[in-house]
Design a protein around this motif. Structure first.
Motif, short mmCIF file in Angstrom:
data_model
loop_
_atom_site.label_atom_id
_atom_site.label_comp_id
_atom_site.label_asym_id
_atom_site.label_seq_id
_atom_site.Cartn_x
_atom_site.Cartn_y
_atom_site.Cartn_z
N THR A 29 17.29 -68.52 2.25
CA THR A 29 18.49 -67.71 2.15
C THR A 29 19.32 -67.90 3.41
O THR A 29 18.81 -67.77 4.52
N ILE A 30 20.59 -68.19 3.23
CA ILE A 30 21.49 -68.40 4.36
C ILE A 30 22.48 -67.25 4.39
O ILE A 30 23.09 -66.92 3.39
N GLY A 31 22.65 -66.65 5.57
CA GLY A 31 23.63 -65.57 5.73
C GLY A 31 23.22 -64.27 5.06
O GLY A 31 24.07 -63.51 4.63
N GLU A 32 21.93 -64.00 5.01
CA GLU A 32 21.44 -62.77 4.40
C GLU A 32 21.88 -61.58 5.25
O GLU A 32 21.77 -61.59 6.46
N VAL A 33 22.39 -60.54 4.62
CA VAL A 33 22.80 -59.33 5.32
C VAL A 33 21.75 -58.27 5.10
O VAL A 33 21.36 -57.98 3.97
N MET A 34 21.26 -57.72 6.20
CA MET A 34 20.28 -56.64 6.13
C MET A 34 21.02 -55.32 6.21
O MET A 34 21.78 -55.09 7.14
N TYR A 35 20.80 -54.44 5.24
CA TYR A 35 21.48 -53.16 5.22
C TYR A 35 20.79 -52.18 6.15
O TYR A 35 19.57 -52.14 6.25
N ILE A 36 21.59 -51.38 6.84
CA ILE A 36 21.09 -50.46 7.86
C ILE A 36 20.57 -49.19 7.22
O ILE A 36 21.24 -48.58 6.39
#
Length: 177
Positions: A29-36
């Motif tokens: 996965t490229i550019g995965e955003v982790m939610y806070i």
């Protein structure tokens, strides 16, 4: 269908399974955003005697139904440093205190070194404070205070999605000296 055609399709099917298993195609996965999930804050200043910062007690909290982390900060503006700034083409003497708001973030699915964290947005909630330039907070969490005329509130929230408990609030008050 002929028997030879079915056998050929079956052999190709088995060969593709063996080839994929052997070469081991992997998905990255490229550019995965982790939610806070939560934001905990700390504040630093060059002169530690210029402020008192603490987490609010349960009976002091206003936003507990939203699960926000709430903090209170008492500022001793008498500790402000004299600086020169340019306003309307001339140098003006002002007093200034600079604080660094340091977030500690917990992600919804756990921390991952490969993931890019959801960025934070720092906002002063009172328009009067922003328009009169009493205080300002930049996108890196540096709070500059130039006046003690009005108390204010800072909201620290994720840029993309506010989940339950993923916001922190700082109420800033000035100590009369």
């Amino acid at each position: 269908m002929k028997k030879s055609t079915i056998i050929t399709i079956f052999i190709i099917y088995l060969a593709s399974i063996v080839a994929v298993g052997f070469f081991g195609f992997k998905v990255k996965t490229i550019g995965e955003v982790m939610y806070i999930k939560t934001i905990n804050l700390d504040v630093k200043c060059e002169d530690e005697s210029a402020f008192v910062f603490r987490e609010k007690k349960d009976k002091e909290k206003k936003y507990s139904k939203f699960g926000y982390n709430e903090y209170i900060m008492f500022v001793h503006f008498s500790k402000a440093q004299d600086i020169k700034v340019e306003e309307n083409g001339e140098d003006v003497d002002k007093k200034q205190l600079v604080f660094s708001i340091i977030p500690s973030v917990t992600y919804l699915t756990g921390e991952s070194p490969d993931a890019e964290g959801d960025s934070l947005v720092y906002t002063i909630m009172q328009e009067k404070v922003k328009t009169n330039k009493y205080a300002e907070v930049d996108k890196k969490g540096t709070l500059s205070v130039w006046s003690n005329k009005q108390s204010f509130t800072i909201k620290v929230a994720p840029k993309t999605t506010e989940l339950y408990g993923s916001v922190a609030i700082i109420d800033v008050y000035f100590v009369k000296e």
